[in-house]
Design an enzyme around this catalytic site. Sequence first.
Site, PDB file in Angstrom:
ATOM      1  N   HIS A 268      42.950  66.367  94.020  1.00  0.00           N
ATOM      2  CA  HIS A 268      43.539  67.562  93.405  1.00  0.00           C
ATOM      3  C   HIS A 268      44.695  67.231  92.467  1.00  0.00           C
ATOM      4  CE1 HIS A 268      41.443  70.722  95.842  1.00  0.00           C
ATOM      5  NE2 HIS A 268      41.169  69.640  96.549  1.00  0.00           N
TER       6      HIS A 268
ATOM      7  N   ASP B 187      50.624  67.312  86.513  1.00  0.00           N
ATOM      8  CA  ASP B 187      49.992  68.308  87.399  1.00  0.00           C
ATOM      9  C   ASP B 187      48.481  68.100  87.338  1.00  0.00           C
ATOM     10  OD1 ASP B 187      49.855  70.537  89.066  1.00  0.00           O
ATOM     11  OD2 ASP B 187      51.221  71.710  87.819  1.00  0.00           O
TER      12      ASP B 187
HETATM   13  P1  ADQ Z   1      49.783  72.854  93.864  1.00  0.00           P
HETATM   14  O1  ADQ Z   1      50.647  71.715  93.456  1.00  0.00           O
HETATM   15  O2  ADQ Z   1      50.202  73.602  95.059  1.00  0.00           O
HETATM   16  O3  ADQ Z   1      48.267  72.389  94.033  1.00  0.00           O
HETATM   17  P2  ADQ Z   1      48.954  74.985  91.888  1.00  0.00           P
HETATM   18  O4  ADQ Z   1      47.678  74.536  91.292  1.00  0.00           O
HETATM   19  O5  ADQ Z   1      49.864  75.601  90.908  1.00  0.00           O
HETATM   20  O6  ADQ Z   1      49.793  73.820  92.554  1.00  0.00           O
HETATM   21  O7  ADQ Z   1      48.619  76.017  93.025  1.00  0.00           O
HETATM   22  C1  ADQ Z   1      49.611  76.709  93.704  1.00  0.00           C
HETATM   23  C2  ADQ Z   1      49.024  77.933  94.389  1.00  0.00           C
HETATM   24  O8  ADQ Z   1      50.013  78.460  95.274  1.00  0.00           O
HETATM   25  C3  ADQ Z   1      48.677  79.038  93.408  1.00  0.00           C
HETATM   26  O9  ADQ Z   1      47.525  79.700  93.848  1.00  0.00           O
HETATM   27  C4  ADQ Z   1      49.898  79.953  93.472  1.00  0.00           C
HETATM   28  O10 ADQ Z   1      49.650  81.318  93.193  1.00  0.00           O
HETATM   29  C5  ADQ Z   1      50.328  79.796  94.907  1.00  0.00           C
HETATM   30  N1  ADQ Z   1      51.779  80.004  94.990  1.00  0.00           N
HETATM   31  C6  ADQ Z   1      52.728  79.272  94.393  1.00  0.00           C
HETATM   32  N2  ADQ Z   1      53.947  79.793  94.642  1.00  0.00           N
HETATM   33  C7  ADQ Z   1      53.749  80.880  95.412  1.00  0.00           C
HETATM   34  C8  ADQ Z   1      54.610  81.875  96.000  1.00  0.00           C
HETATM   35  N3  ADQ Z   1      55.906  81.854  95.852  1.00  0.00           N
HETATM   36  N4  ADQ Z   1      54.059  82.839  96.743  1.00  0.00           N
HETATM   37  C9  ADQ Z   1      52.730  82.889  96.899  1.00  0.00           C
HETATM   38  N5  ADQ Z   1      51.873  82.007  96.360  1.00  0.00           N
HETATM   39  C10 ADQ Z   1      52.371  81.018  95.636  1.00  0.00           C
HETATM   40  C11 ADQ Z   1      47.557  71.140  93.916  1.00  0.00           C
HETATM   41  C12 ADQ Z   1      47.779  70.357  92.618  1.00  0.00           C
HETATM   42  C13 ADQ Z   1      47.442  71.209  91.439  1.00  0.00           C
HETATM   43  C14 ADQ Z   1      46.016  71.740  91.542  1.00  0.00           C
HETATM   44  C15 ADQ Z   1      45.794  72.397  92.905  1.00  0.00           C
HETATM   45  C16 ADQ Z   1      44.330  72.768  93.116  1.00  0.00           C
HETATM   46  O11 ADQ Z   1      49.119  69.887  92.550  1.00  0.00           O
HETATM   47  O12 ADQ Z   1      47.583  70.486  90.224  1.00  0.00           O
HETATM   48  O13 ADQ Z   1      45.791  72.699  90.531  1.00  0.00           O
HETATM   49  O14 ADQ Z   1      46.168  71.519  93.949  1.00  0.00           O
HETATM   50  O15 ADQ Z   1      43.499  71.672  92.934  1.00  0.00           O
END
Ligand code: ADQ
Length: 481
Positions: free
Chosen positions: A153, A355
């Site tokens: 990921h 990311d």
């Molecule tokens: P993350 O690093 O966690 O994931 P991201 O892809 O942005 O990053 O996903 C975060 C998720 O958490 C999103 O669905 C977001 O809405 C939710 N989220 C974040 N802050 C929140 C809050 N305050 N309240 C509720 N929900 C919140 C890892 C990798 C990424 C990759 C994903 C999926 O780092 O690059 O995109 O996995 O593969």
Amino acid sequence: MPPRLIAVSNRIPTGSHSSGGLVVALRDALSASGGLWIGAHPDPGTGLEEMEEVSGGGCRCLAFRLSEEEISDYYLGYANSVLWPLCHRRVDLVEMPSTYEERYRAVNARVAKLIAQVARPDDLIWVHDYHFFPLASELRALGLANRIGFFLHIPFPSLGDLSVLSQPEDFADWLADYNLLGLQTRGDVARCLEMYRADPRAEFMPDGTVKMQGRITSVRSFPIGIDVDHFRELAGVGGRNPFGREAPDSFVIGVDRLDYSKGIPNRFRAFGRYLKTRPEGTRPCLVQIAPPTRERVQAYQDITSELEEIAGRLNGAFAELDWTPIRYIHRSIDRSVLARLHRMARACAVTSLADGMNLVAKEFVAAQDPEDPGVLILSRFAGAAEDMTQALLVNPYDIEEMAAAIHQALEMPLEERRARHAACMEVVKRTDAARWAAQFLAALRTCMPTLSPQVARLSSSHRRHRPAPDEKPDRVDERLE
Ligand code: ADQ
């Protein structure tokens, strides 16, 4: 009925984490095959030799417990203080006490044994993320010849950064035991192939697969996405204004786990720079939602203090009695409120320094009203930028450029906003989470299988397994001997 699927990830869905796109997509694939989801129990514990059923995920979930030492050395240690910074181009943050690596290998060996107890010969096994790089090697050592796929990921590390590992050659070896290696972007695939190109043990086959000491691995990109329809629905539902009487005139939204890879300090600085030159009479806000994670790791404590300091300084400099420019919420919020906030925002700032994909970018685009959409400001170092080229792409190290992008986003004419949004939305739909899972599984089902004689040979030469200090000599599960 398709072959049974076993998914393995550090986190398993429980009531509170069960609505993200990944969870929905995997849960559907698991239900369709009568499959199992295996992962770490949210609470530490003993009873490490068996798994327990966990409810709340909408599919059959089995959890193994991690002891306190394993949480420290394997999860917070090797996974999140070695591999996470390594893959996010922050080798300066890597911490390497030898117990981290020993425990990481030992946990993977233990989890492999637990999986071997429940796996059938024709199950597909889909392993997720950097907590489990060596899992296939451990499963092969136990004699499993199943098709095993891996999805990373986060970004694939560069060849130079990999040399920080104590035995970098093991990394390529671990991955070679997977039949299918799924990465987020074409850039990740290029870095992975660069690693194999530099490895004298690897050769490239005419069909593009990599052959290493008899094992054949297919390396492909599968850009992950979200459950588009569900998020759109959440965003479109009426209901009360989440700001109550404190609604800002217009605002830019940021939503991230509070992680140094997300580039939040530079985002705050860029917003401060923008405030200095903003059009007269405007009073925009930056609404930043950043729940804490991995708080026991020093680098995460440092970023928390840094952000509080910058937000305090900027608010001190710019706030008025009835206007606070940076609203910083340091906790998680309900997804339906999040979706509403995305829809109300005039822009979203995703400024990651590195990311894998960034799902927030896709959620923001999905939440917009296509007739009057907000603008996505997107770091060129987020995987999402590879396909979402009609976002306002920025260099997250360049504060001036990001400040200019915030200005451009807030002043952008309607026609341009619509055109950019339509192009981004096309990408969001094309990479929907359900399709992502279906495409990965279709590729796994048809990729070159591992032959049993190969497994036998590999396990007899399971070369580099170094037992952890407290690990007892192995007895291979009887069913597999
Ligand atoms: P993350 O690093 O966690 O994931 P991201 O892809 O942005 O990053 O996903 C975060 C998720 O958490 C999103 O669905 C977001 O809405 C939710 N989220 C974040 N802050 C929140 C809050 N305050 N309240 C509720 N929900 C919140 C890892 C990798 C990424 C990759 C994903 C999926 O780092 O690059 O995109 O996995 O593969």
